[in-house]
Each structure stands twice: as structure tokens, then as C-alpha cells.
Enzyme design. Structure first.
Site, PDB file in Angstrom:
ATOM      1  N   CYS A   1      14.258  11.122   5.372  1.00  0.00           N
ATOM      2  CA  CYS A   1      14.263  10.825   6.805  1.00  0.00           C
ATOM      3  C   CYS A   1      15.637  11.106   7.414  1.00  0.00           C
ATOM      4  O   CYS A   1      15.741  11.383   8.604  1.00  0.00           O
ATOM      5  CB  CYS A   1      13.845   9.383   7.051  1.00  0.00           C
ATOM      6  SG  CYS A   1      14.949   8.155   6.328  1.00  0.00           S
TER       7      CYS A   1
ATOM      8  N   GLU B   1      10.582  17.508  13.361  1.00  0.00           N
ATOM      9  CA  GLU B   1      10.845  17.294  11.944  1.00  0.00           C
ATOM     10  C   GLU B   1      10.066  18.280  11.085  1.00  0.00           C
ATOM     11  O   GLU B   1       8.888  18.531  11.345  1.00  0.00           O
ATOM     12  CB  GLU B   1      10.458  15.855  11.584  1.00  0.00           C
ATOM     13  CG  GLU B   1      10.937  15.389  10.238  1.00  0.00           C
ATOM     14  CD  GLU B   1      10.696  13.902  10.046  1.00  0.00           C
ATOM     15  OE1 GLU B   1      11.571  13.256   9.448  1.00  0.00           O
ATOM     16  OE2 GLU B   1       9.654  13.393  10.487  1.00  0.00           O
TER      17      GLU B   1
ATOM     18  N   LYS C   1       0.859  -1.179   0.000  1.00  0.00           N
ATOM     19  CA  LYS C   1       0.000   0.000   0.000  1.00  0.00           C
ATOM     20  C   LYS C   1       0.900   1.235   0.000  1.00  0.00           C
ATOM     21  O   LYS C   1       1.445   1.638   1.016  1.00  0.00           O
ATOM     22  CB  LYS C   1      -0.933   0.037   1.218  1.00  0.00           C
ATOM     23  CG  LYS C   1      -2.137   0.953   0.971  1.00  0.00           C
ATOM     24  CD  LYS C   1      -2.418   1.966   2.061  1.00  0.00           C
ATOM     25  CE  LYS C   1      -1.434   2.978   2.464  1.00  0.00           C
ATOM     26  NZ  LYS C   1      -1.544   4.266   1.680  1.00  0.00           N
TER      27      LYS C   1
ATOM     28  N   GLU D   1       9.976   2.328  10.422  1.00  0.00           N
ATOM     29  CA  GLU D   1      10.989   3.361  10.233  1.00  0.00           C
ATOM     30  C   GLU D   1      10.272   4.693  10.238  1.00  0.00           C
ATOM     31  O   GLU D   1       9.429   4.965   9.377  1.00  0.00           O
ATOM     32  CB  GLU D   1      11.752   3.154   8.925  1.00  0.00           C
ATOM     33  CG  GLU D   1      13.001   4.007   8.845  1.00  0.00           C
ATOM     34  CD  GLU D   1      13.129   4.756   7.543  1.00  0.00           C
ATOM     35  OE1 GLU D   1      13.006   5.998   7.577  1.00  0.00           O
ATOM     36  OE2 GLU D   1      13.333   4.112   6.513  1.00  0.00           O
TER      37      GLU D   1
END
Length: 485
Positions: A286, A387, A178, A252
Site C-alpha cells: 500500500c 493504483e 477473515k 486502510e
């Protein structure tokens, strides 16, 4: 049916079908929002359950082939990927936005991951062990865990699905992929490559969509494991939902990565690395460099070299050879980056370059943010802790090496960390003290080799790493056997 039409559908049990509901979602080019790529399936629980049922039915036959036979399919897929490399790169640039050179690099990374994974086929075994009884043979072996759900993000729409799908298939698992609804076409092309490589029906299924599809995949009791790359909030939700049935997870999550610049650093090398790490792919990695933690003794000289470089970067569409910084993926990410800049200014940060949307007359209407450097950012402020996932660099000053390591470790994340120093002692000490999964010395803090663990520490990672031999600890389970004779 044209190629573009079938690739807008789900791929379940070897067939390209629309979502059961008939719903679709529009996909547009972030470099030019008037460029409509197409309407892609917006799937729900019915579609996910069909895909899981197909994967369940295909599992015994696929598992029975053994890893060496399964690797042959991966090798054929690698050949096809290379033959279609430019097609993949163009699609990645069009729907994700990254520079064409960055997209080509992603295709090469995906091929490297595929080659490495296929090469593991003859190593995917166990060990013999001494037995405590006479006439007894003892050994260990791995067995695939079953059907796995692969939930991938938009920032690496080929490489990350590849480093999930390839080990899933080699291990003997069957899978439902997905992808992010922001990059559906790249994922469809990837699944098509595996189809053309002869992977049997039901082994790798594709379900397009957003939250409803993801939630249904996590909730399906026939799914033995979920490999997810994305936000901390969603990863935590997956872990919570799956806890009751002991769902195996590989998560992750986010990063807030620091480059530490010591007072003895080669400043030119450090500046090169920070520019690459902070503004490559518009900061949407990331492992992106979002903090430069600079010793106060070299801070001004570092900024004197850094700011003109960043201010001179040309923002533009990924398919324009003159562009050096691509757009962010959509208006949500653009607005989030601009909001983070405004918040940093309220906290006392000073914008040295950039700070707003890029709105040149020669640009199409897209999701462009100026590469931004902000100095005097408090180490505990929101910009230095949370972030952003955009082309925004916080410069935080540190009073010496120990203070720099403290600041680098002050965040909840631990994806990557980097130090620039001429001291061998400091380099090894930094590697020892950094609270991060991927560590770098005197080089850019982004990326890792296909055969090394792609992993984080603290809130950046839960479960086994990806892109390494350690990945088998997610897709397989250990078993032991003792046979008397």
C-alpha cells in the site's frame, strides 16, 4: 488428520471444521501455478454466524481477565512465532510469492508488532480528573467494544492479520478473522499459534472465504466493529452497509505514493530508495513507490542512474536466492499491471525498461511481470493517478519544488509521501505540505515502525490508525465515571 488438512478448514470455537456447504477453493503458488497448495474452505453466512456466536459467548470471560493477563497469551504466541519463523516465511513465499528475505522480514515485523502490543498492557488505562462536587471521585477508563471482524489482504498475510488480531485480543475484544482467499494458509498458521498459546476457545476465530464470507461478517448485527485493509471500493461498501447501525470501522485503503526528487537531491540515495520502494515485493504494498516526481533539472541524470539498475533486476521465484523481484500474486494482478503499462503508452508515456511479462526459459509458469519504468507520464494520466499494485514506476517531471508538491498531492490517495533534498527548509516544508499519513525524508517511502501509526490521509484511510497506541481508539470505547462518597 494431518496438519495441512486441518489448516485448510475454518477455526470456530476451538475446532477446525470444514465450511458448512462443503465448498472449497484451490490455492496455488504464484511462482509456479502447477504447485497446488491445497483446497481451503469457501465459507458463507452460516459459517460466519457460527464464528460470531462463538466470539459473543467468549467475550465476557475474555474481557474479565484484564489486559495484563491477556498480554501473557500474546507473549506466549510471540515465543511460538519465533520458534516457527522459518515455517511461516516458507509458507508466505509459497502462497503469496514474495522473496524469502521479504517473507522473513514480514515475520520479524509481525513479532515486533506483537511485542509492542503486549507491552501496552500496563498502559491501557484512563486518567483521574478533578471533580466539581465535594466528596466525588472522577475518572475515565477504556472498555472493549465487543466482537470485531478482521478482514485482511494478501500482500502481508501475516503482519496485517497480526496487527489486527493482537490489539483486538489485548483490548478484551473477541474476533473473527477473515483473511484473503489468496493467502489462507498463513492466516491459519497464525490462528494455530494463538491456539497453541492457550487463547480460550471462541476468542479468536478464523473463517476462510471470499465475498460471501466478508459480506456476512459486515452484516452480522453482533459485530461491533470491522477492521479492513484492502481496496477503496470494498472499504466504501463496508462503510455504506454499516452506516445504518453505526458500525465502527477502521479502513486502510489504497495508495498512489510519490517520491519527490528535488534538484539538490542526493541522486544515488534517491535511486536506491525508488528501486526498493517501487520493485520490492513487486510493488505490491500500500506504501509502494508508484510515482517518481523528479525536478526537470535533474531528471535525465536521475534516469541515467535509475534505468540500468531496474533493467538489471532479476525476476524469479521467491525461494530462488538469485531472484530480486518476485512474481505478482495471481494472473489478475499480472494482467492489470500489463494493462496499466499499455494505457500509459497510449497517454504518451515512454517505456524505458520492462513493459511486459517475464518469460525466460528457466522460469516456471507463473505470474511474472518485468520491472517497468515509464517516463514522460502526464501528471493527470491514469497511470499517475490510479493504483497499479505491480512493479510499474511512473516518472513524472516537475518544474521546481512547488510544482512537485502539487503533483504529489494531486491524487485521491494519501498513504505515504517522500522527499529527497539537501535543504532542511524544503524537508520540513514538504512534511508540512504533503497530504499523506506517513512521511519520509531522504529514506525509502515504505514501511513504518511498529510503534508509529500506520495510517493514511484522504481516501487512503478512514478511522483510527493501526500499529500504534492510537489503535486503542478503534478497539476500545472511552467511559467516564463520577462516584460520590
Amino acid at each position: 488428520m494431518t496438519q495441512s488438512q486441518h489448516l485448510r478448514r475454518n477455526f470456530i470455537d476451538g475446532q477446525w471444521d470444514p465450511a458448512e456447504s462443503g465448498l472449497t477453493r484451490e490455492n496455488t503458488n504464484p511462482a509456479d501455478v502447477s504447485d497446488r497448495i491445497g483446497e481451503f474452505a469457501e465459507s458463507g453466512g452460516v459459517d460466519v454466524d457460527r464464528a460470531v456466536d462463538a466470539a459473543t459467548a467468549a467475550l465476557p470471560g475474555w474481557r474479565g481477565l484484564g489486559p495484563v493477563r491477556r498480554a501473557e497469551f500474546l507473549a506466549r504466541a510471540g515465543t511460538l512465532l519465533t520458534e516457527r519463523a522459518e515455517e511461516f516465511a516458507a509458507v508466505i513465499t509459497r502462497e503469496q510469492g514474495k522473496l524469502l528475505a521479504e517473507a522473513r522480514g514480514e515475520v520479524a515485523r509481525a513479532r515486533a508488532v506483537l511485542d509492542f502490543t503486549a507491552g501496552q498492557a500496563r498502559l491501557l488505562g484512563g486518567v483521574t480528573a478533578p471533580a466539581e462536587d465535594e466528596r466525588t471521585f472522577a475518572y475515565t477508563f477504556r472498555r472493549p467494544i465487543g466482537v470485531v471482524g478482521l478482514v485482511s489482504p494478501w500482500n502481508f498475510p501475516l503482519a496485517i492479520p497480526m496487527w489486527k488480531a493482537a490489539p483486538a485480543l489485548l483490548s478484551g475484544c473477541t474476533a473473527v478473522l477473515k483473511p484473503s482467499p489468496l493467502t489462507p494458509l498463513t492466516a491459519a498458521l497464525l490462528v494455530e499459534v494463538f491456539q497453541q498459546a492457550g487463547v480460550p476457545d471462541g476468542v479468536l476465530n478464523l473463517v476462510q472465504g471470499d465475498v460471501a464470507a466478508g459480506e456476512a461478517l459486515v452484516a452480522n448485527p453482533a459485530v461491533a466493529g470491522i477492521s479492513f485493509t484492502g481496496s477503496l471500493a470494498v472499504g466504501t461498501a463496508i462503510q455504506t452497509v454499516g452506516a445504518d447501525r453505526l458500525l465502527r470501522t477502521q479502513l486502510e485503503l489504497g495508495g498512489k505514493n510519490a517520491v519527490v526528487v528535488c534538484d539538490d537531491a542526493d541522486l544515488d540515495r534517491a535511486v536506491d530508495a525508488v528501486v526498493h520502494g517501487a520493485f520490492g515485493q513487486a510493488g505490491q504494498r500500500c506504501s509502494a513507490t508508484s510515482r517518481a516526481v523528479v525536478d526537470v533539472r535533474v531528471r535525465e541524470e536521475f534516469l541515467e542512474r535509475l534505468v540500468p539498475r531496474v533493467a538489471g533486476l532479476r525476476v524469479g521465484p521467491g525461494d530462488d536466492p538469485a531472484s530480486q523481484v518476485c512474481p505478482v500474486v495471481n494472473t489478475v494482478r499480472r494482467d492489470a499491471a500489463l494493462s496499466a503499462i499499455a494505457g500509459a503508452q497510449r497517454d504518451g508515456g515512454k517505456v524505458l525498461c520492462g513493459g511486459g511479462p517475464e518469460e525466460r526459459a528457466d522460469l516456471p509458469q507463473g505470474c511474472y511481470v518485468q520491472p517497468t519504468v515509464i517516463r514522460d507520464v502526464p501528471w493527470n494520466s491514469e497511470l499517475a493517478q490510479e493504483e497499479v499494485f505491480g512493479p510499474v514506476l511512473a516518472v513524472v517531471h516537475a518544474d521546481g519544488f512547488d510544482d512537485a508538491i502539487r503533483i504529489a498531492n494531486s491524487v485521491k490517495y494519501g498513504m505515504s509521501a517522500t522527499v529527497f533534498t539537501a535543504s532542511q527548509s524544503r524537508a520540513f516544508e514538504a512534511v508540512e505540505r504533503f497530504e499523506a499519513g506517513m512521511l519520509h525524508v531522504n529514506r525509502p517511502g515504505v514501511g513504518a515502525y511498529a510503534h508509529l501509526p500506520h495510517t493514511g490521509a484522504k481516501a487512503s484511510q478512514y478511522g483510527p490508525p493501526e500499529c500504534s497506541p492510537q489503535v486503542w481508539d478503534f478497539y476500545t470505547a472511552w467511559h467516564s465515571a463520577c462516584i460520590a462518597y
